[in-house]
Design an enzyme around this catalytic site. Structure first.
Site, PDB file in Angstrom:
ATOM      1  N   ASP A 111       0.905  -1.155   0.000  1.00 24.99           N
ATOM      2  CA  ASP A 111       0.000   0.000   0.000  1.00 24.99           C
ATOM      3  C   ASP A 111       0.939   1.198   0.000  1.00 24.99           C
ATOM      4  O   ASP A 111       1.559   1.498   1.026  1.00 24.99           O
ATOM      5  CB  ASP A 111      -0.888   0.004   1.245  1.00 24.99           C
ATOM      6  CG  ASP A 111      -1.849   1.178   1.235  1.00 24.99           C
ATOM      7  OD1 ASP A 111      -1.414   2.305   0.899  1.00 24.99           O
ATOM      8  OD2 ASP A 111      -3.026   0.998   1.548  1.00 24.99           O
ATOM      9  N   HIS A 112       1.077   1.854  -1.142  1.00 21.17           N
ATOM     10  CA  HIS A 112       2.188   2.810  -1.247  1.00 21.17           C
ATOM     11  C   HIS A 112       2.040   4.001  -0.293  1.00 21.17           C
ATOM     12  O   HIS A 112       3.024   4.656   0.025  1.00 21.17           O
ATOM     13  CB  HIS A 112       2.412   3.255  -2.698  1.00 21.17           C
ATOM     14  CG  HIS A 112       1.465   4.291  -3.197  1.00 21.17           C
ATOM     15  ND1 HIS A 112       0.198   4.001  -3.624  1.00 21.17           N
ATOM     16  CD2 HIS A 112       1.600   5.632  -3.354  1.00 21.17           C
ATOM     17  CE1 HIS A 112      -0.401   5.115  -4.019  1.00 21.17           C
ATOM     18  NE2 HIS A 112       0.426   6.118  -3.872  1.00 21.17           N
ATOM     19  N   LYS A 168       4.956   6.629   2.337  1.00 25.04           N
ATOM     20  CA  LYS A 168       5.138   8.088   2.270  1.00 25.04           C
ATOM     21  C   LYS A 168       5.775   8.574   3.569  1.00 25.04           C
ATOM     22  O   LYS A 168       5.372   8.165   4.660  1.00 25.04           O
ATOM     23  CB  LYS A 168       3.782   8.778   2.051  1.00 25.04           C
ATOM     24  CG  LYS A 168       3.211   8.550   0.644  1.00 25.04           C
ATOM     25  CD  LYS A 168       1.909   9.320   0.425  1.00 25.04           C
ATOM     26  CE  LYS A 168       1.213   8.899  -0.844  1.00 25.04           C
ATOM     27  NZ  LYS A 168       1.694   9.529  -2.057  1.00 25.04           N
ATOM     28  N   ASP A 220     -10.914   2.003  -4.374  1.00 18.92           N
ATOM     29  CA  ASP A 220      -9.607   2.425  -4.861  1.00 18.92           C
ATOM     30  C   ASP A 220      -8.795   3.162  -3.786  1.00 18.92           C
ATOM     31  O   ASP A 220      -7.579   3.045  -3.744  1.00 18.92           O
ATOM     32  CB  ASP A 220      -9.825   3.348  -6.075  1.00 18.92           C
ATOM     33  CG  ASP A 220      -8.537   3.738  -6.760  1.00 18.92           C
ATOM     34  OD1 ASP A 220      -7.724   2.842  -7.036  1.00 18.92           O
ATOM     35  OD2 ASP A 220      -8.340   4.941  -7.033  1.00 18.92           O
ATOM     36  N   HIS A 259      -5.697   2.954   1.286  1.00 19.89           N
ATOM     37  CA  HIS A 259      -4.905   4.100   1.743  1.00 19.89           C
ATOM     38  C   HIS A 259      -5.524   4.817   2.949  1.00 19.89           C
ATOM     39  O   HIS A 259      -4.860   5.077   3.943  1.00 19.89           O
ATOM     40  CB  HIS A 259      -4.723   5.122   0.620  1.00 19.89           C
ATOM     41  CG  HIS A 259      -4.179   4.535  -0.655  1.00 19.89           C
ATOM     42  ND1 HIS A 259      -3.238   3.536  -0.668  1.00 19.89           N
ATOM     43  CD2 HIS A 259      -4.431   4.814  -1.956  1.00 19.89           C
ATOM     44  CE1 HIS A 259      -2.939   3.230  -1.929  1.00 19.89           C
ATOM     45  NE2 HIS A 259      -3.656   3.987  -2.727  1.00 19.89           N
ATOM     46  N   LYS A 289     -12.000  12.102  -7.225  1.00 18.48           N
ATOM     47  CA  LYS A 289     -11.283  12.548  -8.422  1.00 18.48           C
ATOM     48  C   LYS A 289     -11.822  13.920  -8.818  1.00 18.48           C
ATOM     49  O   LYS A 289     -12.996  14.227  -8.570  1.00 18.48           O
ATOM     50  CB  LYS A 289     -11.545  11.581  -9.578  1.00 18.48           C
ATOM     51  CG  LYS A 289     -11.077  10.156  -9.309  1.00 18.48           C
ATOM     52  CD  LYS A 289      -9.581  10.020  -9.514  1.00 18.48           C
ATOM     53  CE  LYS A 289      -9.125   8.593  -9.305  1.00 18.48           C
ATOM     54  NZ  LYS A 289      -7.677   8.497  -9.108  1.00 18.48           N
ATOM     55  N   LYS A 319      -5.278  18.889  -5.241  1.00 19.85           N
ATOM     56  CA  LYS A 319      -4.683  17.672  -4.677  1.00 19.85           C
ATOM     57  C   LYS A 319      -4.260  17.997  -3.254  1.00 19.85           C
ATOM     58  O   LYS A 319      -3.451  18.912  -3.029  1.00 19.85           O
ATOM     59  CB  LYS A 319      -3.461  17.229  -5.485  1.00 19.85           C
ATOM     60  CG  LYS A 319      -2.815  15.976  -4.894  1.00 19.85           C
ATOM     61  CD  LYS A 319      -1.865  15.309  -5.877  1.00 19.85           C
ATOM     62  CE  LYS A 319      -1.183  14.094  -5.273  1.00 19.85           C
ATOM     63  NZ  LYS A 319      -1.942  12.861  -5.359  1.00 19.85           N
TER      64      LYS A 319
HETATM   65  C1  BG6 Z   1      -3.645   4.734  -6.322  1.00 24.27           C
HETATM   66  C2  BG6 Z   1      -5.013   4.809  -6.925  1.00 24.27           C
HETATM   67  O1  BG6 Z   1      -3.557   3.668  -5.419  1.00 24.27           O
HETATM   68  O2  BG6 Z   1      -3.358   5.948  -5.641  1.00 24.27           O
HETATM   69  C3  BG6 Z   1      -5.142   6.005  -7.846  1.00 24.27           C
HETATM   70  O3  BG6 Z   1      -5.296   3.621  -7.637  1.00 24.27           O
HETATM   71  C4  BG6 Z   1      -4.730   7.262  -7.134  1.00 24.27           C
HETATM   72  O4  BG6 Z   1      -6.470   6.132  -8.352  1.00 24.27           O
HETATM   73  C5  BG6 Z   1      -3.371   7.089  -6.471  1.00 24.27           C
HETATM   74  O5  BG6 Z   1      -4.694   8.320  -8.076  1.00 24.27           O
HETATM   75  C6  BG6 Z   1      -3.013   8.282  -5.627  1.00 24.27           C
HETATM   76  O6  BG6 Z   1      -1.688   8.156  -5.195  1.00 24.27           O
HETATM   77  P1  BG6 Z   1      -0.843   9.435  -4.795  1.00 24.27           P
HETATM   78  O7  BG6 Z   1       0.425   8.874  -4.254  1.00 24.27           O
HETATM   79  O8  BG6 Z   1      -0.668  10.248  -6.033  1.00 24.27           O
HETATM   80  O9  BG6 Z   1      -1.662  10.166  -3.780  1.00 24.27           O
END
Ligand code: BG6
Length: 495
Positions: free
Chosen positions: A181-182, A186, A239, A244, A344, A349
């Site tokens: 889970d990226h 962070k 998503d 996240h 979205k 952002k």
């Molecule tokens: C991804 C989603 O896991 O995270 C995307 O599938 C989303 O839809 C993205 O845009 C957002 O990642 P970050 O790191 O740009 O906030």
């Protein structure tokens, strides 16, 4: 200390994730001298590429997406010597000898058995088939050296996530499975642990006695970015919230860990998910709001609505915005609402967490002060701002007792922002080191699905009547404001 010798096999080697994120991350680790002394990277894909063409493709991605850009020409040649391309179809079991052959070749060359890491950067429906074929290789019984990294989405719902866990655990031990889970990679998300558990200052206040409510916003200014096909099977709740946002919530709400042991941290986090109150099926409308964007303008340009996007059903009921209210039924958080939202094409952002403190118990100030009466807030900005800000009230200088809210802010300054590794750098390094702290354990993923299943099921069986219901560059549908206004609160858009 650099990690031990490693070979990384990237399934989806010619795909977007590798192009934008994985190779730039590995390259930055290389520049920062974090890659192992001995390493090899093999991109795996069906498209035909010579090694030279493959390098050209990856260099293009690095030029566009790498955090460190200045040195690329100087060091790219050194790095790319470690990178090769294996053309193979992941469905073809007979082709998997190419993997064992490369491992044997490197073993002989390096005189040691390396870590073997399989990174599945492929569409979710391909994961079971590839994992099964990998599982059949002798290599995979090496619990210490062989690891498999699985990207999100991990399953499509609770049932499929459970099945995927069962399938993987039939072939790999839990410590070999790295569910990524990226957001957990962070810097600012990891910093939540430092803020909370390396300071004695905040923790005494971090509970229902002092905190009125919590907000987590993960707003995106981009739209679909050509991912209509993916999004039609997903939606914002799946998503972003299932993974996240719930992971961030766990970091904010967890109890103090005893150590930084991977299982200790993950136990404390999963406790939060287990304690989140299940939303009753007939109460979903009181706890969750969905939205879908219409056509409109974005930075002065016309943009099409979600239903007009490529790959999208013109009557789609998919959510591009989701907001929810959760309660955590435990000693620390009883009665504290936690509002989360994502979407979205929102106004900007911005990912941030706000802990809104309760008002002082009594207002002894003259009546004029009422107008400017603010309660304290602690805001943790995850991105693009990377700061922590505490707001409190001071007396405005002058002969009257007038109050002003001010902020005390810690900011990762521009210099350290540049040095802050990207999430994928941190996580790839952790995989090579075998540290699973920032990865999701099987039970965590399932517990997170359990939290959102009542909402998903309700949304899937009741088609929305008001879609599209928000315009690009707005903050989402009005119903999201009403969700939080019912308890006298308001979303904090720009902390
Ligand atoms: C991804 C989603 O896991 O995270 C995307 O599938 C989303 O839809 C993205 O845009 C957002 O990642 P970050 O790191 O740009 O906030």
């Amino acid at each position: 200390k650099r990690p031990p010798a490693s070979i990384l096999f990237i399934f989806g080697g010619s795909g977007d994730l590798n192009y934008r994120k994985l190779t730039p991350a590995l390259y930055n680790l290389f520049l920062d001298e974090w890659m192992p002394e001995k390493f090899a990277i093999a991109g795996i894909g069906r498209s035909a590429y010579s090694n030279e063409e493959y390098h050209g493709h990856l260099l293009d991605g690095i030029t566009k997406f790498s955090r460190r850009k200045d040195e690329q020409n100087e060091h790219w040649g050194d790095f790319s010597q470690h990178v090769s391309y294996l053309q193979m179809d992941g469905d073809d079991a007979a082709a998997y000898h190419k993997i064992t052959d490369l491992v044997k070749e490197k073993e002989a060359e390096w005189g040691q058995h390396p870590n073997v890491i399989f990174y599945l950067a492929v569409a979710p429906q391909l994961v079971p088939s590839i994992a099964t074929k990998l599982g059949a290789l002798n290599l995979c019984s090496d619990v210490h050296c062989t690891r498999i990294v699985v990207e999100k989405p991990f399953g499509h719902d609770l049932k499929s996530a459970h099945e995927l866990n069962a399938l993987l655990s039939g072939m790999f031990k839990e410590e070999q499975i790295f569910r990524i889970d990226h957001y957990l990679g962070k810097e600012t998300v990891q910093n939540i642990l430092a803020l909370r558990f390396a300071n004695a200052l905040f923790e005494p206040l971090w509970n229902r006695n002092y905190i009125d409510h919590i907000q987590i916003t993960a707003a995106e200014s981009v739209g679909l970015e050509g991912r209509g096909g993916y999004f039609e099977n997903s939606g914002a709740l799946r998503d972003m919230v299932q993974n996240h946002i719930l992971q961030i919530l766990c970091m904010v709400a967890m109890e103090a860990p005893v150590s930084f042991d991977a299982n200790e941290i993950r136990n404390k986090k999963v406790d939060v998910l287990h304690a989140i109150r299940r939303i009753a099926p007939d109460k979903v409308h009181e706890h969750a709001v969905r939205g879908q964007y219409s056509s409109g303008t974005k930075k002065g340009e016309n943009v099409v609505g979600y239903r007009e996007e490529k790959g999208v059903n013109p009557e789609s009921a998919i959510d591009t915005f989701a907001a929810a209210k959760f309660y955590i039924d435990n000693w620390r958080w009883q009665g504290v609402p936690i509002y989360v939202r994502t979407g979205k094409y929102l106004n900007q952002k911005a990912t941030h967490i706000t802990l809104q403190f309760k008002s002082p118990p009594h207002n002894a100030f003259p009546s004029e002060a009422e107008d400017v009466w603010h309660s304290n807030k602690l805001t943790i900005s995850i991105q693009p701002e990377m700061d922590i800000s505490l707001s409190f009230q001071v007396k405005r200088p002058g002969q009257t007792m007038t109050l002003d809210p001010v902020n005390m802010t810690f900011s990762y300054d521009d210099a350290s922002k540049d040095h802050a590794p990207e999430a994928y750098e941190t996580l790839l390094l952790d995989v090579m080191e075998g540290d699973a702290t920032l990865f999701m354990r099987g039970d965590q993923v399932e517990a997170a699905w359990k939290v959102i299943m009542p909402i998903l099921e309700n949304w899937e069986s009741n088609k929305p009547t008001d879609f599209p219901n928000y315009a690009p560059e707005s903050w989402g549908p009005d119903a999201a404001d009403q969700l939080i206004a019912r308890e006298g609160h308001a979303w904090i858009n720009t902390p």
